[in-house]
Motif scaffolding. Sequence first.
Motif, PDB file in Angstrom:
ATOM      1  N   THR A 114       0.810  -1.230   0.000  1.00  0.00           N
ATOM      2  CA  THR A 114       0.000   0.000   0.000  1.00  0.00           C
ATOM      3  C   THR A 114       0.838   1.274   0.000  1.00  0.00           C
ATOM      4  O   THR A 114       0.306   2.351  -0.247  1.00  0.00           O
ATOM      5  N   ASN A 115       2.135   1.137   0.327  1.00  0.00           N
ATOM      6  CA  ASN A 115       3.018   2.305   0.502  1.00  0.00           C
ATOM      7  C   ASN A 115       2.529   3.253   1.596  1.00  0.00           C
ATOM      8  O   ASN A 115       2.830   4.433   1.583  1.00  0.00           O
ATOM      9  N   GLU A 116       1.783   2.718   2.550  1.00  0.00           N
ATOM     10  CA  GLU A 116       1.274   3.490   3.683  1.00  0.00           C
ATOM     11  C   GLU A 116       2.109   3.183   4.927  1.00  0.00           C
ATOM     12  O   GLU A 116       2.722   2.124   5.039  1.00  0.00           O
ATOM     13  N   PHE A 117       2.101   4.132   5.860  1.00  0.00           N
ATOM     14  CA  PHE A 117       2.799   3.978   7.135  1.00  0.00           C
ATOM     15  C   PHE A 117       1.804   3.703   8.251  1.00  0.00           C
ATOM     16  O   PHE A 117       0.770   4.359   8.323  1.00  0.00           O
ATOM     17  N   PRO A 118       2.130   2.783   9.163  1.00  0.00           N
ATOM     18  CA  PRO A 118       1.338   2.667  10.388  1.00  0.00           C
ATOM     19  C   PRO A 118       1.479   3.956  11.202  1.00  0.00           C
ATOM     20  O   PRO A 118       2.395   4.755  10.971  1.00  0.00           O
ATOM     21  N   ALA A 119       0.614   4.129  12.191  1.00  0.00           N
ATOM     22  CA  ALA A 119       0.550   5.390  12.929  1.00  0.00           C
ATOM     23  C   ALA A 119       1.676   5.597  13.935  1.00  0.00           C
ATOM     24  O   ALA A 119       2.157   6.714  14.097  1.00  0.00           O
ATOM     25  N   THR A 120       2.122   4.528  14.606  1.00  0.00           N
ATOM     26  CA  THR A 120       3.064   4.714  15.711  1.00  0.00           C
ATOM     27  C   THR A 120       4.478   4.286  15.326  1.00  0.00           C
ATOM     28  O   THR A 120       4.680   3.502  14.386  1.00  0.00           O
ATOM     29  N   ALA A 121       5.435   4.756  16.105  1.00  0.00           N
ATOM     30  CA  ALA A 121       6.828   4.382  15.883  1.00  0.00           C
ATOM     31  C   ALA A 121       7.023   2.878  16.078  1.00  0.00           C
ATOM     32  O   ALA A 121       7.764   2.240  15.323  1.00  0.00           O
ATOM     33  N   ALA A 122       6.364   2.296  17.054  1.00  0.00           N
ATOM     34  CA  ALA A 122       6.493   0.852  17.292  1.00  0.00           C
ATOM     35  C   ALA A 122       5.966   0.065  16.094  1.00  0.00           C
ATOM     36  O   ALA A 122       6.601  -0.896  15.642  1.00  0.00           O
ATOM     37  N   GLU A 123       4.826   0.462  15.569  1.00  0.00           N
ATOM     38  CA  GLU A 123       4.261  -0.225  14.400  1.00  0.00           C
ATOM     39  C   GLU A 123       5.152  -0.034  13.176  1.00  0.00           C
ATOM     40  O   GLU A 123       5.326  -0.954  12.374  1.00  0.00           O
ATOM     41  N   GLN A 124       5.725   1.152  13.025  1.00  0.00           N
ATOM     42  CA  GLN A 124       6.632   1.394  11.915  1.00  0.00           C
ATOM     43  C   GLN A 124       7.909   0.572  12.067  1.00  0.00           C
ATOM     44  O   GLN A 124       8.442   0.051  11.079  1.00  0.00           O
ATOM     45  N   VAL A 139      19.502   2.044  13.898  1.00  0.00           N
ATOM     46  CA  VAL A 139      18.108   2.456  14.033  1.00  0.00           C
ATOM     47  C   VAL A 139      18.083   3.982  14.078  1.00  0.00           C
ATOM     48  O   VAL A 139      18.719   4.595  14.931  1.00  0.00           O
ATOM     49  N   PHE A 140      17.338   4.557  13.155  1.00  0.00           N
ATOM     50  CA  PHE A 140      17.165   6.011  13.100  1.00  0.00           C
ATOM     51  C   PHE A 140      15.767   6.326  13.609  1.00  0.00           C
ATOM     52  O   PHE A 140      14.781   5.774  13.109  1.00  0.00           O
ATOM     53  N   LEU A 141      15.688   7.196  14.603  1.00  0.00           N
ATOM     54  CA  LEU A 141      14.408   7.561  15.210  1.00  0.00           C
ATOM     55  C   LEU A 141      14.160   9.059  15.046  1.00  0.00           C
ATOM     56  O   LEU A 141      15.066   9.869  15.267  1.00  0.00           O
ATOM     57  N   LYS A 142      12.933   9.401  14.703  1.00  0.00           N
ATOM     58  CA  LYS A 142      12.573  10.819  14.641  1.00  0.00           C
ATOM     59  C   LYS A 142      12.519  11.406  16.044  1.00  0.00           C
ATOM     60  O   LYS A 142      12.826  12.565  16.240  1.00  0.00           O
ATOM     61  N   ASP A 143      12.152  10.578  17.021  1.00  0.00           N
ATOM     62  CA  ASP A 143      12.012  11.048  18.400  1.00  0.00           C
ATOM     63  C   ASP A 143      12.552   9.976  19.351  1.00  0.00           C
ATOM     64  O   ASP A 143      12.003   8.870  19.420  1.00  0.00           O
ATOM     65  N   MET A 144      13.608  10.297  20.078  1.00  0.00           N
ATOM     66  CA  MET A 144      14.214   9.334  20.999  1.00  0.00           C
ATOM     67  C   MET A 144      13.249   8.918  22.112  1.00  0.00           C
ATOM     68  O   MET A 144      13.441   7.880  22.750  1.00  0.00           O
ATOM     69  N   ASN A 145      12.186   9.661  22.322  1.00  0.00           N
ATOM     70  CA  ASN A 145      11.170   9.256  23.295  1.00  0.00           C
ATOM     71  C   ASN A 145      10.467   7.968  22.871  1.00  0.00           C
ATOM     72  O   ASN A 145       9.816   7.324  23.693  1.00  0.00           O
ATOM     73  N   ASP A 146      10.593   7.586  21.605  1.00  0.00           N
ATOM     74  CA  ASP A 146      10.019   6.334  21.114  1.00  0.00           C
ATOM     75  C   ASP A 146      10.959   5.151  21.301  1.00  0.00           C
ATOM     76  O   ASP A 146      10.614   4.021  20.941  1.00  0.00           O
ATOM     77  N   LYS A 161       9.980  10.771   3.664  1.00  0.00           N
ATOM     78  CA  LYS A 161       8.525  10.611   3.735  1.00  0.00           C
ATOM     79  C   LYS A 161       7.988  10.875   5.141  1.00  0.00           C
ATOM     80  O   LYS A 161       6.922  10.403   5.511  1.00  0.00           O
ATOM     81  N   ASP A 162       8.761  11.624   5.950  1.00  0.00           N
ATOM     82  CA  ASP A 162       8.382  11.951   7.330  1.00  0.00           C
ATOM     83  C   ASP A 162       8.115  10.712   8.182  1.00  0.00           C
ATOM     84  O   ASP A 162       7.291  10.717   9.096  1.00  0.00           O
ATOM     85  N   ALA A 163       8.846   9.639   7.888  1.00  0.00           N
ATOM     86  CA  ALA A 163       8.738   8.407   8.674  1.00  0.00           C
ATOM     87  C   ALA A 163       9.204   8.662  10.105  1.00  0.00           C
ATOM     88  O   ALA A 163       9.926   9.625  10.384  1.00  0.00           O
ATOM     89  N   LEU A 164       8.806   7.775  11.004  1.00  0.00           N
ATOM     90  CA  LEU A 164       9.205   7.861  12.404  1.00  0.00           C
ATOM     91  C   LEU A 164      10.415   6.986  12.705  1.00  0.00           C
ATOM     92  O   LEU A 164      11.130   7.232  13.676  1.00  0.00           O
ATOM     93  N   VAL A 165      10.644   5.959  11.870  1.00  0.00           N
ATOM     94  CA  VAL A 165      11.708   4.975  12.095  1.00  0.00           C
ATOM     95  C   VAL A 165      12.290   4.551  10.752  1.00  0.00           C
ATOM     96  O   VAL A 165      11.562   4.395   9.774  1.00  0.00           O
ATOM     97  N   GLU A 166      13.600   4.338  10.743  1.00  0.00           N
ATOM     98  CA  GLU A 166      14.285   3.728   9.600  1.00  0.00           C
ATOM     99  C   GLU A 166      15.364   2.819  10.162  1.00  0.00           C
ATOM    100  O   GLU A 166      16.052   3.203  11.118  1.00  0.00           O
ATOM    101  N   ILE A 167      15.502   1.625   9.594  1.00  0.00           N
ATOM    102  CA  ILE A 167      16.466   0.653  10.110  1.00  0.00           C
ATOM    103  C   ILE A 167      17.267   0.080   8.942  1.00  0.00           C
ATOM    104  O   ILE A 167      16.700  -0.303   7.920  1.00  0.00           O
ATOM    105  N   GLU A 168      18.602   0.031   9.124  1.00  0.00           N
ATOM    106  CA  GLU A 168      19.480  -0.601   8.145  1.00  0.00           C
ATOM    107  C   GLU A 168      20.315  -1.654   8.857  1.00  0.00           C
ATOM    108  O   GLU A 168      20.504  -1.577  10.073  1.00  0.00           O
ATOM    109  N   VAL A 169      20.773  -2.652   8.080  1.00  0.00           N
ATOM    110  CA  VAL A 169      21.522  -3.745   8.694  1.00  0.00           C
ATOM    111  C   VAL A 169      22.702  -4.154   7.825  1.00  0.00           C
ATOM    112  O   VAL A 169      22.734  -3.889   6.628  1.00  0.00           O
TER     113      VAL A 169
END
Length: 125
Positions: free
Chosen positions: A39-49, A76-83, A112-120
């Motif tokens: 769908t190219n959609e994002f879930p609402a929360t950082a945990a779901e993302q 792990v890249f976080l938009k907000d460390m509170n997450d 895309k204003d994501a809340l989380v991005e992860i690379e490995v």
Amino acid sequence: MKKAVHTDLAPQAIGPYSQAVQVGNLLFTSGQLGMDPVTNEFPATAAEQAKQSLNNVKAIVEAAGASMNNIVKTTVFLKDMNDFAAVNEVYASFFEQPFPARSAVEVARLPKDALVEIEVIVQLG
């Protein structure tokens, strides 16, 4: 020699890059957003993302013939460390000991204003 790794089970690259590149027995993934590949959609929360991001990582790692147990390093890249705590809880469910080495950083903005991005980085074979 480097070789691109690709799967339709993870979001397509949104720029001039590969989902992952294999060099010898190492695989380097591009950062994976928590975007649903259908769908190219994002879930609402950082945990779901984070969960979707790691599912995307898993699809790429498996396309290279490896498993999540072969991952040796994550970023792990976080938009907000509170997450961090919520993301960490999801993250822990994808790995077993010995856990990969990891860095986690807060960034000003993600694509895309994501809340989380992860690379490995993955050891193959």
